[in-house]
Design a protein around this motif. Structure first.
Motif, short mmCIF file in Angstrom:
data_model
loop_
_atom_site.label_atom_id
_atom_site.label_comp_id
_atom_site.label_asym_id
_atom_site.label_seq_id
_atom_site.Cartn_x
_atom_site.Cartn_y
_atom_site.Cartn_z
N HIS A 168 1.91 7.31 -6.80
CA HIS A 168 0.95 8.27 -7.35
C HIS A 168 1.21 9.70 -6.87
O HIS A 168 0.53 10.62 -7.32
CB HIS A 168 -0.48 7.86 -6.97
CG HIS A 168 -0.99 6.68 -7.72
ND1 HIS A 168 -0.75 5.39 -7.34
CD2 HIS A 168 -1.71 6.59 -8.87
CE1 HIS A 168 -1.31 4.54 -8.19
NE2 HIS A 168 -1.89 5.25 -9.13
N GLN A 169 2.17 9.87 -5.97
CA GLN A 169 2.43 11.19 -5.41
C GLN A 169 3.62 11.89 -6.04
O GLN A 169 3.65 13.13 -6.11
CB GLN A 169 2.66 11.07 -3.89
CG GLN A 169 1.55 10.40 -3.13
CD GLN A 169 0.21 11.11 -3.31
OE1 GLN A 169 0.12 12.33 -3.25
NE2 GLN A 169 -0.85 10.33 -3.55
N TRP A 170 4.60 11.10 -6.49
CA TRP A 170 5.87 11.72 -6.92
C TRP A 170 6.52 10.85 -7.97
O TRP A 170 6.52 9.62 -7.88
CB TRP A 170 6.79 11.88 -5.70
CG TRP A 170 8.03 12.69 -5.94
CD1 TRP A 170 8.21 13.70 -6.83
CD2 TRP A 170 9.28 12.54 -5.25
NE1 TRP A 170 9.47 14.21 -6.75
CE2 TRP A 170 10.16 13.51 -5.78
CE3 TRP A 170 9.74 11.70 -4.23
CZ2 TRP A 170 11.46 13.65 -5.34
CZ3 TRP A 170 11.03 11.85 -3.79
CH2 TRP A 170 11.89 12.82 -4.33
N GLU A 171 7.09 11.50 -8.97
CA GLU A 171 7.73 10.77 -10.05
C GLU A 171 8.91 9.94 -9.55
O GLU A 171 9.15 8.82 -10.01
CB GLU A 171 8.20 11.75 -11.13
CG GLU A 171 8.89 11.09 -12.31
CD GLU A 171 9.38 12.09 -13.34
OE1 GLU A 171 9.99 11.66 -14.33
OE2 GLU A 171 9.16 13.31 -13.14
N HIS A 172 9.65 10.50 -8.59
CA HIS A 172 10.83 9.80 -8.04
C HIS A 172 10.48 9.19 -6.69
O HIS A 172 11.22 9.33 -5.72
CB HIS A 172 11.99 10.78 -7.91
CG HIS A 172 12.33 11.49 -9.19
ND1 HIS A 172 12.89 10.85 -10.27
CD2 HIS A 172 12.16 12.79 -9.56
CE1 HIS A 172 13.07 11.71 -11.26
NE2 HIS A 172 12.63 12.89 -10.86
N TRP A 173 9.35 8.51 -6.65
CA TRP A 173 8.82 8.00 -5.39
C TRP A 173 9.72 6.97 -4.72
O TRP A 173 9.68 6.81 -3.51
CB TRP A 173 7.45 7.38 -5.64
CG TRP A 173 7.46 6.21 -6.58
CD1 TRP A 173 7.37 6.23 -7.94
CD2 TRP A 173 7.58 4.82 -6.22
NE1 TRP A 173 7.43 4.97 -8.46
CE2 TRP A 173 7.55 4.08 -7.44
CE3 TRP A 173 7.70 4.14 -5.01
CZ2 TRP A 173 7.65 2.69 -7.45
CZ3 TRP A 173 7.79 2.77 -5.03
CH2 TRP A 173 7.77 2.05 -6.23
N LEU A 219 0.82 -1.21 0.00
CA LEU A 219 0.00 0.00 0.00
C LEU A 219 0.85 1.26 0.00
O LEU A 219 0.53 2.25 -0.68
CB LEU A 219 -0.94 -0.01 1.21
CG LEU A 219 -2.00 -1.12 1.21
CD1 LEU A 219 -2.90 -0.99 2.43
CD2 LEU A 219 -2.84 -1.08 -0.06
N LEU A 220 1.95 1.26 0.75
CA LEU A 220 2.84 2.41 0.77
C LEU A 220 3.48 2.62 -0.59
O LEU A 220 3.58 3.75 -1.08
CB LEU A 220 3.92 2.22 1.84
CG LEU A 220 4.96 3.34 1.98
CD1 LEU A 220 4.28 4.65 2.35
CD2 LEU A 220 6.01 2.96 3.01
N GLU A 221 3.92 1.53 -1.20
CA GLU A 221 4.51 1.60 -2.54
C GLU A 221 3.51 2.18 -3.53
O GLU A 221 3.85 3.05 -4.35
CB GLU A 221 4.95 0.20 -2.97
CG GLU A 221 5.61 0.13 -4.33
CD GLU A 221 5.95 -1.28 -4.73
OE1 GLU A 221 7.11 -1.54 -5.06
OE2 GLU A 221 5.05 -2.14 -4.69
#
Length: 315
Positions: free
Chosen positions: A277-282, A270-272
């Motif tokens: 979906h929040q940041w390109e370099h997540w 779930l964290l992954e």
């Protein structure tokens, strides 16, 4: 009774997964994500069984999942899609690989065991990449999901969700039962002090090998479900990175109990998904958060309630 109290988080988590489709998480994408989390949790529980129960830290456990998935691929290519045939073959293939490799690897311990399992896992990975008839590096797309007595039960998202939940629940209960049995007590004794176990008349080798084969068979079942969930199988399923992820799920959740693997797998997936979906370099943020979890949660996610309780007692 005290032991069962430790499993309350797992029971609540499994109950929550059962209720999820009826409390706002019934969309197709969400069900697919939860199915993936539950399948990886199966593999993580089987890995936790040998890590926490037998002290066997394997860095090649994804190979078990891969053997199960590729058994589905080979039978699919032969137009054999009956789950009652495919699932046993997948489990036997993974258990056979575990038996052959474990017979060698378990003769070692510590970092040597880790490196040997890593080597066997990489051997399986490169073998998969060479299977040009099954897609090689590009992978293989299944013609359809496995059938149960001719019915496409696994193709229904809601039905597949509960099949994965049932498989995860059975895996957790089975591994927990084994650890609570005489077999499990011997495993823990061997992990704690092999010399003392030998002095009491127990040879560590066969107990560890049986545990390793059982974990392999469960990994094969998870591979069967994973292949059906994605309808695609690639060598990446067997890579050492996937093995590392499974091992980290166990560590993130906490190796003190099997419920930690459940929490760790669900939290990891779930964290992954949320960060992607929040940041390109997540992956950078993901790595930092995982490091912080290791540093500040020594007993994993399963140990948070006890940590909070200690903080309140000190306050």
């Amino acid at each position: 009774m005290q032991r069962w109290k430790q499993e309350v988080p797992a029971v609540l988590l499994l109950a929550g997964l059962g209720l999820a489709p009826f409390i706002g998480f019934g969309e197709g994408y969400v069900l697919t994500l939860l199915a993936r989390a539950m399948i990886l949790a199966m593999a993580a529980v089987s890995l936790s069984f040998i890590v926490g129960g037998a002290g066997l830290v394997s860095l090649g456990h994804a190979a078990m999942l891969g053997f199960g998935a590729y058994a589905v691929v080979i039978l699919d290519d032969l137009q054999i899609v009956e789950a009652m045939v495919v699932l046993p073959v997948a489990m036997l293939a993974a258990a056979g690989f575990a038996l052959v490799t474990g017979a060698i690897a378990i003769r070692t311990s510590g970092v040597h065991f880790i490196m040997i399992t890593l080597a066997f896992g990489q051997m399986a990975y490169f073998t998969a990449t060479s299977l040009s008839g099954y897609g090689g590096d590009d992978g293989y797309t299944l013609y359809a999901r496995s059938e149960v007595n001719g019915a496409r039960i696994l193709s229904d998202r809601l039905g597949f969700h509960f099949i994965c939940l049932g498989a995860l629940t059975l895996t957790w209960l089975f591994c927990r039962m084994l650890l609570a049995s005489r077999f499990g007590r011997v495993l823990r004794a061997v992990r704690g002090n092999p010399m003392r176990a030998r002095a009491l008349g127990f040879s560590p080798y066969p107990y560890r090998l049986v545990a390793y084969v059982i974990a392999g068979a469960i990994g094969g079942a998870a591979g069967f479900l994973f292949a059906n969930a994605t309808e695609f199988v690639a060598p990446a399923y067997i890579s050492w990175q996937r093995s590392g992820e499974l091992l980290f799920m166990v560590i993130l959740g906490g190796i003190s109990g099997l419920h930690g693997a459940l929490l760790g797998a669900l939290g990891f997936v779930l964290l992954e998904e949320w960060l992607s979906h929040q940041w390109e370099h997540w992956r950078i943020a993901f790595g930092v958060l995982l490091i912080l979890a290791v540093l500040f949660l020594p007993n994993g996610l399963a140990g948070i309630p006890n940590q909070v309780a200690r903080m309140f007692r000190r306050g």
